[in-house]
Scaffold this active site. Structure first.
Site, PDB file in Angstrom:
ATOM      1  N   GLY A   1      58.305  16.550  22.774  1.00  0.00           N
ATOM      2  CA  GLY A   1      56.971  16.285  23.278  1.00  0.00           C
ATOM      3  C   GLY A   1      55.927  16.618  22.226  1.00  0.00           C
ATOM      4  O   GLY A   1      56.237  17.162  21.158  1.00  0.00           O
ATOM      5  N   ASN A   2      54.682  16.323  22.532  1.00  0.00           N
ATOM      6  CA  ASN A   2      53.611  16.585  21.579  1.00  0.00           C
ATOM      7  C   ASN A   2      53.339  18.066  21.386  1.00  0.00           C
ATOM      8  O   ASN A   2      52.826  18.473  20.336  1.00  0.00           O
ATOM      9  CB  ASN A   2      52.328  15.883  22.045  1.00  0.00           C
ATOM     10  CG  ASN A   2      52.413  14.383  21.875  1.00  0.00           C
ATOM     11  OD1 ASN A   2      52.474  13.872  20.772  1.00  0.00           O
ATOM     12  ND2 ASN A   2      52.440  13.663  22.999  1.00  0.00           N
ATOM     13  N   THR A   3      53.694  18.883  22.376  1.00  0.00           N
ATOM     14  CA  THR A   3      53.446  20.320  22.297  1.00  0.00           C
ATOM     15  C   THR A   3      54.719  21.117  22.066  1.00  0.00           C
ATOM     16  O   THR A   3      54.740  22.048  21.252  1.00  0.00           O
ATOM     17  CB  THR A   3      52.759  20.819  23.582  1.00  0.00           C
ATOM     18  OG1 THR A   3      51.546  20.077  23.786  1.00  0.00           O
ATOM     19  CG2 THR A   3      52.426  22.297  23.482  1.00  0.00           C
TER      20      THR A   3
ATOM     21  N   ILE B   1      59.285  21.114  21.909  1.00  0.00           N
ATOM     22  CA  ILE B   1      60.579  20.452  21.884  1.00  0.00           C
ATOM     23  C   ILE B   1      61.499  21.252  22.795  1.00  0.00           C
ATOM     24  O   ILE B   1      61.641  22.466  22.643  1.00  0.00           O
ATOM     25  CB  ILE B   1      61.183  20.398  20.472  1.00  0.00           C
ATOM     26  CG1 ILE B   1      60.247  19.675  19.514  1.00  0.00           C
ATOM     27  CG2 ILE B   1      62.547  19.700  20.503  1.00  0.00           C
ATOM     28  CD1 ILE B   1      60.753  19.626  18.073  1.00  0.00           C
TER      29      ILE B   1
ATOM     30  N   ALA C   1      59.586   7.470  26.008  1.00  0.00           N
ATOM     31  CA  ALA C   1      60.973   7.856  26.281  1.00  0.00           C
ATOM     32  C   ALA C   1      61.044   9.003  27.281  1.00  0.00           C
ATOM     33  O   ALA C   1      61.984   9.087  28.084  1.00  0.00           O
ATOM     34  CB  ALA C   1      61.669   8.239  24.982  1.00  0.00           C
ATOM     35  N   ASP C   2      60.063   9.900  27.248  1.00  0.00           N
ATOM     36  CA  ASP C   2      60.067  11.011  28.196  1.00  0.00           C
ATOM     37  C   ASP C   2      59.850  10.533  29.622  1.00  0.00           C
ATOM     38  O   ASP C   2      60.446  11.060  30.569  1.00  0.00           O
ATOM     39  CB  ASP C   2      59.009  12.049  27.810  1.00  0.00           C
ATOM     40  CG  ASP C   2      57.610  11.460  27.696  1.00  0.00           C
ATOM     41  OD1 ASP C   2      57.469  10.228  27.492  1.00  0.00           O
ATOM     42  OD2 ASP C   2      56.632  12.242  27.783  1.00  0.00           O
TER      43      ASP C   2
ATOM     44  N   THR D   1      51.331  17.713  27.809  1.00  0.00           N
ATOM     45  CA  THR D   1      50.109  17.434  27.053  1.00  0.00           C
ATOM     46  C   THR D   1      49.231  16.468  27.827  1.00  0.00           C
ATOM     47  O   THR D   1      48.008  16.596  27.869  1.00  0.00           O
ATOM     48  CB  THR D   1      50.459  16.853  25.677  1.00  0.00           C
ATOM     49  OG1 THR D   1      51.339  17.771  25.001  1.00  0.00           O
ATOM     50  CG2 THR D   1      49.212  16.662  24.836  1.00  0.00           C
TER      51      THR D   1
ATOM     52  N   THR E   1      31.847  33.210  35.820  1.00  0.00           N
ATOM     53  CA  THR E   1      32.364  32.161  34.937  1.00  0.00           C
ATOM     54  C   THR E   1      33.881  32.015  35.020  1.00  0.00           C
ATOM     55  O   THR E   1      34.383  30.891  35.149  1.00  0.00           O
ATOM     56  CB  THR E   1      31.916  32.425  33.490  1.00  0.00           C
ATOM     57  OG1 THR E   1      30.486  32.420  33.432  1.00  0.00           O
ATOM     58  CG2 THR E   1      32.456  31.345  32.560  1.00  0.00           C
TER      59      THR E   1
END
Length: 265
Positions: free
Chosen positions: A8-10, A12, A113-114, A137, A189
């Site tokens: 993945g982008n973040t 593996i 693919a994911d 992500t 906040t």
């Protein structure tokens, strides 16, 4: 054994599956590491070797490597790692070339693919129709109809991506723990941010799943997966299932089906 690799982008994510005998399909070990687009095949192999050693698994026991990759720069490293250290050519899952879950989108080759791996895993384990929501992500929603066909997807910014962007653009906001606040109306906040993030994403998920069900024409079950699923899924009853290993299981089922087809040729 089969080494399943979800890139993945973040992160593996790795899964080690038994491939033969009565234990076939058993997930023996799983682990994850941060995605680094500069990694070499040697880097990946060193990381995998370390985890295999920690779990007393010999490298020689890995006979096949199946990959769902959404980070194109890592194709070469993954190929080199598989061929040099495991002696096999990796199998890269492609939505357009697999047949377990027919893809009915306009351009099947564009489907990640994911996403198709998650759909394959969901159908194999839970049947169809089903809605697969992957929290990573991006937050993605995949629709599979009663005939087991992948119809399409909704893609939204992921939880952490959204929070990072908001904090980066708003000077007075700060990073806070992503937990459910006591109430939707924040009194400071941190609780205001927590409300907007947690309840906001819950609302997004509930609306999109309801809309998917209307368009599918059935009360399809929904399954949550992905590294960030535990941030949102526990706070809504819209999910009937949660399954962290869904993509890895999909890779196993795809690789196992491919092996059977090859053995018949």
């Amino acid at each position: 054994m089969l080494l399943a690799v979800e890139v993945g982008n973040t992160n593996i994510k790795f899964g080690l599956f038994e491939m033969g005998g009565v234990a076939a399909g058993t997930l023996v070990h799983t682990w994850r590491s941060a995605t680094n687009r500069e990694q070499t095949g040697d880097d990946l192999a060193a990381s995998i070797d370390g985890m295999l050693a920690l779990n007393n698994v010999a490298r020689s026991s890995v006979k096949r490597v199946a990959v769902a990759n959404v980070v194109p720069p890592l194709y070469r490293a993954l190929t080199e790692m598989s061929q040099r250290y495991f002696g096999c050519k990796p199998q890269f899952l492609s939505a357009a070339r697999q047949t377990l879950v027919p893809v009915k989108t306009r351009h099947a080759s564009e489907l990640g693919a994911d996403l198709i791996a998650g759909a394959i895993g969901a159908v194999a384990k839970y049947g169809a129709p089903i809605i697969v929501v992957q929290f990573g992500t991006a937050t993605t929603f995949g629709a599979v109809n009663a005939d087991g066909e992948y119809l399409g997807t909704a893609i939204a910014p992921g939880v952490e991506v959204s929070v990072d962007a908001l904090i980066g653009k708003a000077a007075k906001l700060m990073s806070v723990p992503l937990v459910k606040p006591p109430a939707a109306i924040g009194v400071d906040t941190p609780t205001s941010l927590q409300s907007g993030v947690i309840y906001g994403f819950v609302g997004q998920v509930e609306y999109l799943i309801a809309q998917f069900r209307r368009e599918l024409g059935t009360q399809a079950r929904a399954v949550a997966t992905g590294g960030l699923a535990d941030l949102i899924a526990p706070h809504t009853d819209v999910f009937q299932l949660r399954d962290e290993r869904l993509v890895l299981d999909g890779l196993y089922h795809w690789a196992a089906a491919a092996a059977k087809t090859k053995s018949k040729v």
